[in-house]
Design an enzyme around this catalytic site. Structure first.
Site, PDB file in Angstrom:
ATOM      1  N   ASN A 253     -77.304 -96.581  35.708  1.00 38.83           N
ATOM      2  CA  ASN A 253     -76.811 -97.018  37.316  1.00 38.83           C
ATOM      3  C   ASN A 253     -75.892 -97.240  37.055  1.00 38.83           C
ATOM      4  O   ASN A 253     -75.054 -98.268  36.986  1.00 38.83           O
ATOM      5  CB  ASN A 253     -77.431 -98.923  37.577  1.00 38.83           C
ATOM      6  CG  ASN A 253     -77.336 -99.386  39.608  1.00 38.83           C
ATOM      7  OD1 ASN A 253     -76.517 -98.133  39.610  1.00 38.83           O
ATOM      8  ND2 ASN A 253     -77.688-100.262  39.590  1.00 38.83           N
TER       9      ASN A 253
ATOM     10  N   LYS B 163     -73.179 -98.346  39.791  1.00 39.03           N
ATOM     11  CA  LYS B 163     -72.489 -99.376  40.369  1.00 39.03           C
ATOM     12  C   LYS B 163     -71.966 -98.669  41.148  1.00 39.03           C
ATOM     13  O   LYS B 163     -71.952 -97.546  41.540  1.00 39.03           O
ATOM     14  CB  LYS B 163     -72.657-100.382  40.082  1.00 39.03           C
ATOM     15  CG  LYS B 163     -74.299-101.259  38.921  1.00 39.03           C
ATOM     16  CD  LYS B 163     -73.992-102.286  38.570  1.00 39.03           C
ATOM     17  CE  LYS B 163     -75.668-102.684  38.024  1.00 39.03           C
ATOM     18  NZ  LYS B 163     -75.965-104.252  37.673  1.00 39.03           N
TER      19      LYS B 163
ATOM     20  N   HIS C  26     -82.993-102.798  44.669  1.00 39.84           N
ATOM     21  CA  HIS C  26     -82.247-103.762  43.240  1.00 39.84           C
ATOM     22  C   HIS C  26     -81.502-104.723  43.476  1.00 39.84           C
ATOM     23  O   HIS C  26     -81.318-105.232  44.535  1.00 39.84           O
ATOM     24  CB  HIS C  26     -81.093-102.697  42.782  1.00 39.84           C
ATOM     25  CG  HIS C  26     -80.468-103.106  41.749  1.00 39.84           C
ATOM     26  ND1 HIS C  26     -78.857-103.706  41.647  1.00 39.84           N
ATOM     27  CD2 HIS C  26     -80.200-102.506  40.498  1.00 39.84           C
ATOM     28  CE1 HIS C  26     -78.613-104.086  40.550  1.00 39.84           C
ATOM     29  NE2 HIS C  26     -79.936-103.337  39.872  1.00 39.84           N
TER      30      HIS C  26
ATOM     31  N   GLU D 206     -79.199-106.234  43.578  1.00 39.22           N
ATOM     32  CA  GLU D 206     -78.027-106.704  44.232  1.00 39.22           C
ATOM     33  C   GLU D 206     -78.066-106.034  45.104  1.00 39.22           C
ATOM     34  O   GLU D 206     -77.197-106.954  46.706  1.00 39.22           O
ATOM     35  CB  GLU D 206     -76.793-106.141  43.348  1.00 39.22           C
ATOM     36  CG  GLU D 206     -76.108-106.397  41.901  1.00 39.22           C
ATOM     37  CD  GLU D 206     -75.858-105.444  41.119  1.00 39.22           C
ATOM     38  OE1 GLU D 206     -75.513-103.987  41.066  1.00 39.22           O
ATOM     39  OE2 GLU D 206     -76.293-105.541  40.128  1.00 39.22           O
TER      40      GLU D 206
ATOM     41  N   GLU E  73     -86.067-106.141  36.555  1.00 40.53           N
ATOM     42  CA  GLU E  73     -84.536-106.611  36.091  1.00 40.53           C
ATOM     43  C   GLU E  73     -84.776-108.378  36.263  1.00 40.53           C
ATOM     44  O   GLU E  73     -84.515-107.942  37.473  1.00 40.53           O
ATOM     45  CB  GLU E  73     -83.834-105.364  36.496  1.00 40.53           C
ATOM     46  CG  GLU E  73     -83.888-104.193  36.678  1.00 40.53           C
ATOM     47  CD  GLU E  73     -82.336-103.043  36.975  1.00 40.53           C
ATOM     48  OE1 GLU E  73     -81.800-102.948  36.324  1.00 40.53           O
ATOM     49  OE2 GLU E  73     -81.978-103.455  38.200  1.00 40.53           O
TER      50      GLU E  73
ATOM     51  N   GLY F 205     -75.828-107.931  34.417  1.00 41.92           N
ATOM     52  CA  GLY F 205     -74.247-108.182  33.948  1.00 41.92           C
ATOM     53  C   GLY F 205     -73.551-109.678  34.098  1.00 41.92           C
ATOM     54  O   GLY F 205     -72.764-109.896  34.111  1.00 41.92           O
TER      55      GLY F 205
ATOM     56  N   SER G 148     -78.368-106.063  31.035  1.00 49.85           N
ATOM     57  CA  SER G 148     -77.392-105.750  30.095  1.00 49.85           C
ATOM     58  C   SER G 148     -77.927-105.341  28.758  1.00 49.85           C
ATOM     59  O   SER G 148     -77.832-106.098  27.330  1.00 49.85           O
ATOM     60  CB  SER G 148     -77.357-107.823  29.571  1.00 49.85           C
ATOM     61  OG  SER G 148     -76.507-108.478  30.824  1.00 49.85           O
TER      62      SER G 148
END
Ligand code: 13P
Length: 255
Positions: free
Chosen positions: A12, A14, A98, A100, A170, A176, A216
């Site tokens: 991904n 991003k 996702h 985010e 996730e 991150g 991560s």
């Protein structure tokens, strides 16, 4: 008998890279992983680079996906991108829900469910992302949160509606942050997610559905995660921006 679930690893990207960098990364991923048949490899570039990266991946085994989609087919929705547009630029896959999107852009369970249906109707293969936040884990709500997100997204669908579904677990606290879940933490959630999917869509489907871990992941941690029975793949953010690291993660499957 152990079920045969082909591992699937996604990168991904991003909101990173320029067009030239994205094209270069697409070519590099292809060069390094096209012949690595042990794992299904996917990349999720930003919208403006999808078509160009798709050209670099043409006739390869690397799958192209988008990071999000809008639920409407067309119309006055400034800034939005429809499922049909994604299909028309060569996408076969799309991320849905996702973290985010959920926590930065406010996509709620209902919108995620709607996006999942729209993706399926357009023939896109969805990667449905779920995951708990740190405070939810600390409150002992990890399984409940993931089950709620799954139930909301899959409500009213049957196994035949979602044949190609991939689920990505996730944990938000691991994305991150450099805080990767241990293989044991991932395994216990994956096992519960699989059992929840069994309750929703039947055991036969749950046995073959692939569940990725994301958060991560680095080359050093990939093999340990892959070693767990219910971890069928990885969804990689930061480390997918360097072809060498991403390839090392994909190849960790057989390490
Ligand atoms: P990082 O690998 O950068 O933590 O991102 C994970 C992720 O969100 C993949 O979708």
């Amino acid at each position: 008998m152990t079920p045969k679930r082909k591992p699937v690893v996604g990168g991904n990207w991003k909101m990173h890279l320029t067009l030239a960098e994205a094209q270069e990364l697409g070519s590099e991923v292809r060069n390094r992983l096209n012949s690595y048949a042990a794992v299904q490899t996917l990349v999720f570039p930003p919208f403006p680079f999808l078509h160009a990266v798709g050209q670099r991946l043409q006739d390869s085994a690397i799958g192209l996906g988008a990071q999000d989609l809008h639920v409407e087919k067309k119309g006055a929705f400034t800034g939005a991108v429809s499922a049909e547009m994604l299909v028309s630029v060569g996408c076969k896959w799309v991320l849905v829900g996702h973290s985010e999107r959920r926590h930065v852009f406010g996509d709620g369970d209902d919108l995620v469910a709607n996006k999942l249906r729209v993706a399926l109707a357009a023939g896109l293969k969805p990667v449905l992302c779920i995951g708990e936040r740190l405070q939810e884990r600390q409150a002992g709500d990890t399984f409940a949160v993931n089950r709620r997100q799954l139930r909301a997204a899959l409500h009213g669908l049957s196994a035949s509606d979602v044949q190609d579904l991939v689920v990505a677990y996730e944990p938000v606290w691991a994305i991150g942050t450099g805080l990767v879940a241990t293989p044991e933490q991932a395994q216990e959630v994956h096992a519960d997610v699989r059992s929840a999917i069994g309750e929703l869509l039947g055991i036969a489907f749950a046995t073959q559905v692939r569940i990725q871990y994301g958060g991560s992941v680095k080359p050093e941690t990939a093999a340990g995660l892959f070693g767990k029975a219910d971890v069928d793949g990885l969804l990689v953010g930061g480390a997918s921006l360097k072809a060498e690291e991403f390839a090392a993660i994909v190849r960790a499957r057989n390490a």
